[in-house]
Design an enzyme around this catalytic site. Structure first.
Site, PDB file in Angstrom:
ATOM      1  N   GLY A   1       0.759  -1.245   0.000  1.00  0.00           N
ATOM      2  CA  GLY A   1       0.000   0.000   0.000  1.00  0.00           C
ATOM      3  C   GLY A   1       0.789   1.293   0.000  1.00  0.00           C
TER       4      GLY A   1
ATOM      5  N   ASP B   1      -3.719   0.913  11.451  1.00  0.00           N
ATOM      6  CA  ASP B   1      -5.017   0.513  11.973  1.00  0.00           C
ATOM      7  C   ASP B   1      -4.790   0.021  13.402  1.00  0.00           C
ATOM      8  OD1 ASP B   1      -7.640  -0.382  12.103  1.00  0.00           O
ATOM      9  OD2 ASP B   1      -7.379  -2.020  10.715  1.00  0.00           O
TER      10      ASP B   1
ATOM     11  N   LYS C   1      -5.922   5.428  11.624  1.00  0.00           N
ATOM     12  CA  LYS C   1      -7.216   5.092  12.236  1.00  0.00           C
ATOM     13  C   LYS C   1      -6.965   4.940  13.735  1.00  0.00           C
ATOM     14  CE  LYS C   1      -9.129   2.165   8.635  1.00  0.00           C
ATOM     15  NZ  LYS C   1      -9.636   0.797   8.418  1.00  0.00           N
TER      16      LYS C   1
ATOM     17  N   VAL D   1     -11.137   2.151   4.051  1.00  0.00           N
ATOM     18  CA  VAL D   1     -10.882   3.086   2.953  1.00  0.00           C
ATOM     19  C   VAL D   1      -9.973   2.446   1.920  1.00  0.00           C
ATOM     20  CG1 VAL D   1     -11.206   5.158   4.355  1.00  0.00           C
ATOM     21  CG2 VAL D   1      -8.931   4.131   4.193  1.00  0.00           C
TER      22      VAL D   1
ATOM     23  N   ASP E   1      -5.582  -0.972  -0.922  1.00  0.00           N
ATOM     24  CA  ASP E   1      -6.345  -2.078  -1.458  1.00  0.00           C
ATOM     25  C   ASP E   1      -7.839  -1.945  -1.180  1.00  0.00           C
ATOM     26  OD1 ASP E   1      -6.296  -4.426  -2.657  1.00  0.00           O
ATOM     27  OD2 ASP E   1      -5.649  -5.603  -0.932  1.00  0.00           O
TER      28      ASP E   1
HETATM   29  P1  IMP Z   1      -2.670  -2.876  11.162  1.00  0.00           P
HETATM   30  O1  IMP Z   1      -1.608  -3.935  11.282  1.00  0.00           O
HETATM   31  O2  IMP Z   1      -3.963  -3.334  11.779  1.00  0.00           O
HETATM   32  O3  IMP Z   1      -2.235  -1.532  11.648  1.00  0.00           O
HETATM   33  O4  IMP Z   1      -3.033  -2.773   9.655  1.00  0.00           O
HETATM   34  C1  IMP Z   1      -2.190  -2.211   8.744  1.00  0.00           C
HETATM   35  C2  IMP Z   1      -2.418  -2.789   7.380  1.00  0.00           C
HETATM   36  O5  IMP Z   1      -3.774  -3.222   7.184  1.00  0.00           O
HETATM   37  C3  IMP Z   1      -2.182  -1.721   6.378  1.00  0.00           C
HETATM   38  O6  IMP Z   1      -0.847  -1.746   5.942  1.00  0.00           O
HETATM   39  C4  IMP Z   1      -3.140  -2.050   5.277  1.00  0.00           C
HETATM   40  O7  IMP Z   1      -2.543  -2.948   4.386  1.00  0.00           O
HETATM   41  C5  IMP Z   1      -4.280  -2.754   5.963  1.00  0.00           C
HETATM   42  N1  IMP Z   1      -5.411  -1.864   6.230  1.00  0.00           N
HETATM   43  C6  IMP Z   1      -5.852  -1.415   7.421  1.00  0.00           C
HETATM   44  N2  IMP Z   1      -6.930  -0.626   7.288  1.00  0.00           N
HETATM   45  C7  IMP Z   1      -7.155  -0.568   5.962  1.00  0.00           C
HETATM   46  C8  IMP Z   1      -8.153   0.121   5.173  1.00  0.00           C
HETATM   47  O8  IMP Z   1      -9.050   0.842   5.661  1.00  0.00           O
HETATM   48  N3  IMP Z   1      -8.060  -0.059   3.835  1.00  0.00           N
HETATM   49  C9  IMP Z   1      -7.104  -0.823   3.235  1.00  0.00           C
HETATM   50  N4  IMP Z   1      -6.174  -1.477   3.929  1.00  0.00           N
HETATM   51  C10 IMP Z   1      -6.196  -1.348   5.284  1.00  0.00           C
END
Ligand code: IMP
Length: 180
Positions: free
Chosen positions: A42, A101, A129, A151, A157
Protein backbone atom coordinates in the site's frame (compact mmCIF):
# COMPACT_ATOMS: atom_id res chain seq x y z
CA UNK A 1 -16.18 6.40 -9.91
CA UNK A 2 -18.95 4.03 -8.84
CA UNK A 3 -21.84 5.66 -7.00
CA UNK A 4 -21.44 3.07 -4.25
CA UNK A 5 -18.35 5.01 -3.13
CA UNK A 6 -17.87 8.21 -1.21
CA UNK A 7 -14.76 10.37 -1.25
CA UNK A 8 -12.98 10.61 2.09
CA UNK A 9 -9.94 12.59 0.92
CA UNK A 10 -9.65 14.31 -2.43
CA UNK A 11 -6.57 14.14 -4.62
CA UNK A 12 -5.84 17.87 -4.11
CA UNK A 13 -6.20 17.63 -0.33
CA UNK A 14 -3.83 14.65 -0.23
CA UNK A 15 -1.29 16.42 -2.47
CA UNK A 16 -1.28 19.52 -0.24
CA UNK A 17 -0.76 17.46 2.91
CA UNK A 18 1.97 15.34 1.30
CA UNK A 19 3.82 18.53 0.30
CA UNK A 20 3.56 19.91 3.82
CA UNK A 21 4.81 16.62 5.29
CA UNK A 22 7.70 16.58 2.84
CA UNK A 23 8.70 20.05 4.05
CA UNK A 24 8.65 18.93 7.70
CA UNK A 25 10.61 15.78 6.91
CA UNK A 26 13.19 17.67 4.85
CA UNK A 27 13.80 20.06 7.73
CA UNK A 28 13.98 17.28 10.34
CA UNK A 29 16.34 15.09 8.32
CA UNK A 30 18.42 17.93 6.84
CA UNK A 31 22.06 16.95 6.44
CA UNK A 32 21.29 13.24 6.11
CA UNK A 33 20.80 11.01 3.08
CA UNK A 34 18.04 8.74 4.31
CA UNK A 35 17.04 5.34 3.05
CA UNK A 36 13.36 5.67 2.23
CA UNK A 37 11.45 2.41 2.61
CA UNK A 38 7.91 2.23 1.24
CA UNK A 39 6.06 -0.57 2.97
CA UNK A 40 4.43 -2.62 0.23
CA UNK A 41 2.06 -3.00 -1.10
CA UNK A 42 0.00 0.00 0.00
CA UNK A 43 2.76 2.53 0.74
CA UNK A 44 4.16 2.87 -2.77
CA UNK A 45 1.87 5.62 -4.11
CA UNK A 46 2.31 7.84 -1.05
CA UNK A 47 6.06 7.16 -1.06
CA UNK A 48 6.39 8.05 -4.75
CA UNK A 49 4.66 11.41 -4.21
CA UNK A 50 6.43 12.14 -0.92
CA UNK A 51 9.97 11.36 -2.09
CA UNK A 52 9.72 13.70 -5.07
CA UNK A 53 8.88 16.56 -2.70
CA UNK A 54 11.78 15.89 -0.32
CA UNK A 55 14.66 18.31 -0.38
CA UNK A 56 17.07 15.48 0.48
CA UNK A 57 19.15 12.91 -1.37
CA UNK A 58 17.46 9.59 -0.73
CA UNK A 59 18.09 6.00 -1.63
CA UNK A 60 15.20 3.56 -1.77
CA UNK A 61 14.71 0.08 -0.38
CA UNK A 62 11.49 -1.92 -0.24
CA UNK A 63 9.86 -3.98 2.47
CA UNK A 64 6.71 -5.98 1.89
CA UNK A 65 4.33 -7.01 4.64
CA UNK A 66 0.99 -8.73 4.65
CA UNK A 67 -1.12 -9.80 7.57
CA UNK A 68 -2.95 -13.06 7.61
CA UNK A 69 -6.66 -12.76 8.13
CA UNK A 70 -9.82 -11.35 6.65
CA UNK A 71 -9.56 -8.84 3.85
CA UNK A 72 -10.81 -5.92 5.90
CA UNK A 73 -9.47 -6.94 9.30
CA UNK A 74 -5.84 -7.60 10.16
CA UNK A 75 -5.16 -10.68 12.27
CA UNK A 76 -2.01 -9.33 13.83
CA UNK A 77 0.08 -12.12 12.42
CA UNK A 78 2.47 -10.39 10.04
CA UNK A 79 4.22 -12.05 7.13
CA UNK A 80 7.25 -10.51 5.42
CA UNK A 81 6.68 -10.75 1.67
CA UNK A 82 9.77 -8.81 0.54
CA UNK A 83 12.97 -7.87 2.32
CA UNK A 84 15.45 -5.05 1.75
CA UNK A 85 18.43 -5.69 -0.50
CA UNK A 86 21.03 -3.48 1.24
CA UNK A 87 22.13 -3.32 4.91
CA UNK A 88 20.39 -0.70 7.06
CA UNK A 89 23.07 -0.54 9.77
CA UNK A 90 24.20 3.02 10.38
CA UNK A 91 21.61 4.45 7.96
CA UNK A 92 18.88 7.01 8.63
CA UNK A 93 15.77 5.06 7.74
CA UNK A 94 12.51 6.73 6.73
CA UNK A 95 9.71 4.16 6.72
CA UNK A 96 6.68 5.14 4.63
CA UNK A 97 3.33 3.47 5.24
CA UNK A 98 -0.16 4.05 3.85
CA UNK A 99 -2.32 3.39 6.90
CA UNK A 100 -2.09 2.39 10.55
CA UNK A 101 -5.02 0.51 11.97
CA UNK A 102 -4.34 -1.78 14.94
CA UNK A 103 -0.64 -0.88 14.71
CA UNK A 104 0.43 -4.53 14.66
CA UNK A 105 1.97 -4.45 11.17
CA UNK A 106 3.94 -1.29 11.81
CA UNK A 107 5.08 -2.44 15.26
CA UNK A 108 6.43 -5.65 13.70
CA UNK A 109 8.21 -3.81 10.89
CA UNK A 110 9.68 -1.13 13.17
CA UNK A 111 11.06 -3.85 15.46
CA UNK A 112 12.57 -5.63 12.47
CA UNK A 113 14.28 -2.45 11.23
CA UNK A 114 15.54 -1.55 14.71
CA UNK A 115 17.11 -5.01 15.02
CA UNK A 116 19.33 -4.02 12.07
CA UNK A 117 20.90 -1.09 13.96
CA UNK A 118 20.00 1.94 11.82
CA UNK A 119 21.41 5.33 12.87
CA UNK A 120 17.79 6.48 13.22
CA UNK A 121 14.30 5.36 12.32
CA UNK A 122 11.44 7.71 11.55
CA UNK A 123 8.04 6.80 10.21
CA UNK A 124 5.72 8.72 7.91
CA UNK A 125 2.15 7.47 7.73
CA UNK A 126 -0.51 8.96 5.50
CA UNK A 127 -3.63 7.72 7.30
CA UNK A 128 -4.15 6.95 10.97
CA UNK A 129 -7.22 5.09 12.24
CA UNK A 130 -6.31 6.11 15.77
CA UNK A 131 -9.44 4.72 17.40
CA UNK A 132 -8.51 1.17 16.38
CA UNK A 133 -5.03 1.01 17.90
CA UNK A 134 -4.15 -2.20 19.80
CA UNK A 135 -0.44 -1.61 20.28
CA UNK A 136 1.48 1.62 20.68
CA UNK A 137 3.52 2.62 17.66
CA UNK A 138 5.68 5.64 17.15
CA UNK A 139 4.50 7.77 14.22
CA UNK A 140 6.91 10.57 13.48
CA UNK A 141 4.68 12.20 10.83
CA UNK A 142 0.99 11.59 10.20
CA UNK A 143 -0.98 12.85 7.21
CA UNK A 144 -4.58 12.52 8.35
CA UNK A 145 -6.37 10.97 11.30
CA UNK A 146 -9.43 9.25 9.81
CA UNK A 147 -12.51 7.59 11.29
CA UNK A 148 -12.84 3.83 11.64
CA UNK A 149 -13.92 3.05 8.09
CA UNK A 150 -12.52 0.74 5.47
CA UNK A 151 -10.88 3.09 2.95
CA UNK A 152 -9.15 2.44 -0.35
CA UNK A 153 -7.52 4.12 -3.34
CA UNK A 154 -4.24 6.12 -3.46
CA UNK A 155 -2.34 2.84 -3.11
CA UNK A 156 -4.70 1.19 -0.64
CA UNK A 157 -6.35 -2.08 -1.46
CA UNK A 158 -10.10 -2.07 -2.05
CA UNK A 159 -12.73 -4.77 -1.84
CA UNK A 160 -11.72 -7.71 -4.02
CA UNK A 161 -8.10 -6.50 -4.16
CA UNK A 162 -8.71 -3.73 -6.73
CA UNK A 163 -8.83 0.09 -6.84
CA UNK A 164 -5.29 0.89 -5.67
CA UNK A 165 -5.01 3.25 -8.66
CA UNK A 166 -7.78 5.64 -7.57
CA UNK A 167 -6.49 9.18 -7.06
CA UNK A 168 -8.76 9.91 -4.09
CA UNK A 169 -9.09 7.97 -0.85
CA UNK A 170 -12.62 6.60 -0.83
CA UNK A 171 -14.90 4.36 1.23
CA UNK A 172 -17.93 2.30 0.39
CA UNK A 173 -21.18 4.03 1.27
CA UNK A 174 -22.42 0.72 2.59
CA UNK A 175 -19.41 -0.90 4.27
CA UNK A 176 -21.18 -4.22 4.70
CA UNK A 177 -20.36 -4.73 1.01
CA UNK A 178 -16.64 -4.69 1.79
CA UNK A 179 -16.89 -8.10 3.44
CA UNK A 180 -18.62 -9.79 0.54
P1 IMP B 1 -2.67 -2.88 11.16
O1 IMP B 1 -1.61 -3.93 11.28
O2 IMP B 1 -3.96 -3.33 11.78
O3 IMP B 1 -2.23 -1.53 11.65
O4 IMP B 1 -3.03 -2.77 9.66
C1 IMP B 1 -2.19 -2.21 8.74
C2 IMP B 1 -2.42 -2.79 7.38
O5 IMP B 1 -3.77 -3.22 7.18
C3 IMP B 1 -2.18 -1.72 6.38
O6 IMP B 1 -0.85 -1.75 5.94
C4 IMP B 1 -3.14 -2.05 5.28
O7 IMP B 1 -2.54 -2.95 4.39
C5 IMP B 1 -4.28 -2.75 5.96
N1 IMP B 1 -5.41 -1.86 6.23
C6 IMP B 1 -5.85 -1.42 7.42
N2 IMP B 1 -6.93 -0.63 7.29
C7 IMP B 1 -7.16 -0.57 5.96
C8 IMP B 1 -8.15 0.12 5.17
O8 IMP B 1 -9.05 0.84 5.66
N3 IMP B 1 -8.06 -0.06 3.83
C9 IMP B 1 -7.10 -0.82 3.24
N4 IMP B 1 -6.17 -1.48 3.93
C10 IMP B 1 -6.20 -1.35 5.28
Amino acid sequence: MGSDREVILREEEIAARVSAMAGEISRALAGTSPVLIPLLKGGFVFAADLMRRLDLDVTVEFLGAASYGEETESSGEVRLTLDTSAPLAGKHVLLVEDIVDTGLTLAYIQKLIRSRSPASLSTAVLLDKKARRQVEVELTWTGFVIPDRFVFGYGLDGPGGACRNLRDVVALKDERLADG
